[in-house]
Design an enzyme around this catalytic site. Structure first.
Site, mmCIF file in Angstrom:
data_model
loop_
_atom_site.group_PDB
_atom_site.id
_atom_site.type_symbol
_atom_site.label_atom_id
_atom_site.label_comp_id
_atom_site.label_asym_id
_atom_site.label_seq_id
_atom_site.Cartn_x
_atom_site.Cartn_y
_atom_site.Cartn_z
ATOM 1 N N MET A 1 -94.424 -63.603 -18.739
ATOM 2 C CA MET A 1 -93.844 -62.945 -19.917
ATOM 3 C C MET A 1 -94.909 -62.416 -20.869
ATOM 4 O O MET A 1 -94.802 -61.300 -21.383
ATOM 5 C CB MET A 1 -92.916 -63.913 -20.668
ATOM 6 C CG MET A 1 -92.207 -63.249 -21.841
ATOM 7 S SD MET A 1 -91.210 -64.366 -22.810
ATOM 8 C CE MET A 1 -89.778 -64.568 -21.801
ATOM 9 N N LYS B 1 -87.147 -36.813 -26.962
ATOM 10 C CA LYS B 1 -86.069 -37.810 -26.879
ATOM 11 C C LYS B 1 -86.670 -39.194 -26.623
ATOM 12 O O LYS B 1 -87.844 -39.306 -26.269
ATOM 13 C CB LYS B 1 -85.096 -37.422 -25.762
ATOM 14 C CG LYS B 1 -85.734 -37.395 -24.384
ATOM 15 C CD LYS B 1 -84.799 -36.748 -23.354
ATOM 16 C CE LYS B 1 -85.439 -36.700 -21.996
ATOM 17 N NZ LYS B 1 -84.646 -35.912 -21.039
ATOM 18 N N TYR C 1 -97.150 -68.245 -11.484
ATOM 19 C CA TYR C 1 -95.847 -68.711 -11.010
ATOM 20 C C TYR C 1 -95.663 -68.368 -9.533
ATOM 21 O O TYR C 1 -95.981 -67.257 -9.099
ATOM 22 C CB TYR C 1 -94.730 -68.040 -11.802
ATOM 23 C CG TYR C 1 -94.589 -68.551 -13.219
ATOM 24 C CD1 TYR C 1 -94.274 -69.881 -13.478
ATOM 25 C CD2 TYR C 1 -94.770 -67.688 -14.296
ATOM 26 C CE1 TYR C 1 -94.134 -70.350 -14.782
ATOM 27 C CE2 TYR C 1 -94.625 -68.139 -15.609
ATOM 28 C CZ TYR C 1 -94.302 -69.466 -15.836
ATOM 29 O OH TYR C 1 -94.165 -69.911 -17.120
ATOM 30 N N ARG D 1 -74.703 -33.041 -13.341
ATOM 31 C CA ARG D 1 -74.739 -33.983 -14.449
ATOM 32 C C ARG D 1 -73.974 -33.319 -15.590
ATOM 33 O O ARG D 1 -72.773 -33.498 -15.687
ATOM 34 C CB ARG D 1 -76.201 -34.296 -14.786
ATOM 35 C CG ARG D 1 -76.433 -35.703 -15.244
ATOM 36 C CD ARG D 1 -77.905 -36.048 -15.354
ATOM 37 N NE ARG D 1 -78.692 -35.055 -16.113
ATOM 38 C CZ ARG D 1 -79.980 -35.201 -16.418
ATOM 39 N NH1 ARG D 1 -80.631 -36.283 -16.050
ATOM 40 N NH2 ARG D 1 -80.630 -34.281 -17.108
HETATM 41 C C1 LIG Z 1 -85.591 -34.893 -20.580
HETATM 42 C C2 LIG Z 1 -85.229 -33.484 -20.347
HETATM 43 C C3 LIG Z 1 -86.235 -32.526 -20.136
HETATM 44 C C4 LIG Z 1 -87.694 -32.880 -20.030
HETATM 45 O O1 LIG Z 1 -87.980 -33.252 -18.721
HETATM 46 P P1 LIG Z 1 -89.460 -33.638 -18.268
HETATM 47 O O2 LIG Z 1 -89.328 -33.910 -16.825
HETATM 48 O O3 LIG Z 1 -89.844 -34.846 -19.045
HETATM 49 O O4 LIG Z 1 -90.316 -32.460 -18.597
HETATM 50 C C5 LIG Z 1 -85.846 -31.213 -19.980
HETATM 51 N N1 LIG Z 1 -84.541 -30.852 -20.036
HETATM 52 C C6 LIG Z 1 -83.561 -31.743 -20.224
HETATM 53 C C7 LIG Z 1 -82.149 -31.286 -20.267
HETATM 54 C C8 LIG Z 1 -83.864 -33.084 -20.375
HETATM 55 O O5 LIG Z 1 -82.876 -33.981 -20.567
#
Ligand SMILES: *Cc1c(COP(=O)(O)O)cnc(C)c1O
Length: 374
Positions: A313, A35, A265, A130
């Site tokens: 920046m 993702k 800065y 969640r």
């Molecule tokens: C992002 C995600 C993972 C992966 O988690 P990591 O801590 O990066 O290994 C696993 N399961 C779900 C549902 C996620 O959203």
């Protein structure tokens, strides 16, 4: 010449990290979680290193489509499932498996016109609060799904809130195992932290064990990219993980400070002795956190040093005291591996920024060119 800043994605490190996960979960199949464009690395760039996984897990249909375009014919799982009915048509077209975490998604499935039933992962909210059905409603959801002609196999899934810390996974595992004990279907539980910290065994109905939850599938993200899921309890190196991303720049200019001179800065750094400093072509518009204070670790020509003053920046400043031979054009490793093979774990920089390796790699800016090293 382009601005001297780039990132490198290390294919061999991805392969190594996948093997680390496989060794920790030898009986499970591995979802490589890609993702957020493979945690900022780029799906196309990590594909070669991660194609040894059993499947890819992600959120967005366009990312799933890109994997199919790369030639991936194996499983792809949508971790948040469908957002609207039309998404299920894409699941049919691209042969995607999808998470079902709420009643609205079951309604969509019931309304989906298809002759080819879909593989679904039914998510339980076992305490994370969640996504997912609470334990008392989980079995009813399973029964409803199981009655739909649109649904093929149902796998059982949950997600741990405390796999990386002292809370652990025992409480959520027990809930999950109790509620699913006599349900058929593959189990899918562990994220990276759970894989590495809590040994698992092959699943199947009723497969509860003292060591950890049954899991036929694990979902590994951060470990694949070489960041420790439980830093600072363990460093990436403790787990045998190698950085999959290096962020590397060069020194654009040097300055010599007298006692009392300041840097950047706000003049937050004041020299208490004469010193040489280097100005580096990397700033917060590149994804390097502005919050990093004086003393954040960097490597100059592969030698450990530190930042001085505020990150601006497009530039930041480093101390050249430990590296007397460095100067204009010297290599500065912001995180990852230096040319001399020294490693600055992304987690160390993240700690200075009061965040996690996850956030730094995902926040790498669009303007930073990325090379792939095979
Ligand atoms: C992002 C995600 C993972 C992966 O988690 P990591 O801590 O990066 O290994 C696993 N399961 C779900 C549902 C996620 O959203």
């Amino acid at each position: 010449m382009p601005r001297p800043l780039h990132a490198v994605v290390h294919t061999q490190a991805l392969r190594n990290n996948l093997q680390v996960v496989q060794r920790s979960a030898p009986d499970a199949r591995i979802w490589a979680v890609v993702k957020a464009n493979a945690y900022g690395h780029g799906i196309e760039r990590v594909f070669e290193g991660l194609r040894g996984a059993d499947g890819f897990a992600l959120l967005d249909l366009d990312e799933a489509q890109r994997l199919r375009t790369l030639g991936w014919r194996g499983p792809i799982l949508l971790l948040e499932g469908a957002f609207e009915l039309r998404d299920l048509e894409w699941c049919s077209r691209l042969d995607l498996w999808h998470t079902v975490h709420c009643e609205a998604q079951i309604d969509m499935l019931a309304a989906h016109k298809t002759n080819v039933p879909q593989r679904v992962f039914l998510k339980m909210n076992s305490g994370m609060n969640r996504l997912g059905f609470v334990p008392s409603q989980y079995r009813a959801a399973w029964t409803r799904l199981n009655a739909l002609p649109q649904v093929d196999e149902i796998s059982l899934m949950t997600h741990f809130s405390d796999a990386d810390g002292p809370g652990g996974i025992a409480r959520q595992s027990a809930v999950f195992e109790a509620v699913t004990a006599d349900l058929p279907g593959e189990r899918c539980t562990n994220n990276s932290a759970a894989v590495l910290r809590h040994p698992i065994h092959a699943g199947g109905a009723g497969g509860a064990g003292a060591a950890g939850p049954a899991s036929d599938w694990v979902r590994a993200g951060i470990a694949l990219y070489g960041s420790s899921p439980d830093h600072p309890a363990h460093n990436a190196g403790d787990w045998g993980l190698q950085p999959a991303m290096t962020l590397c720049a060069r020194i654009l200019a040097t300055q010599t400070l007298e006692i009392g001179d300041t840097v950047g800065y706000g003049s937050t750094f004041v020299a208490d002795r004469p010193m040489r400093i280097g100005i580096v072509a990397c700033g917060y518009a590149d994804g390097y956190p502005r919050i990093c204070p004086t003393g954040t670790p960097v490597l100059v020509d592969g030698v450990p040093s530190r930042t001085l003053g505020r990150v601006s920046m497009d530039m930041l400043t480093v101390d050249l005291t430990p590296v007397p031979l460095s100067g204009y054009g010297s290599e500065v490793t912001l995180w990852g591996a230096a040319t001399n093979a020294a490693v600055l774990p992304i987690d160390d920089v993240a700690a200075a920024a009061q965040t996690l390796g996850y956030e730094l790699m995902c926040a790498l800016a669009q303007r930073v060119p990325i090379q792939v090293e095979n």
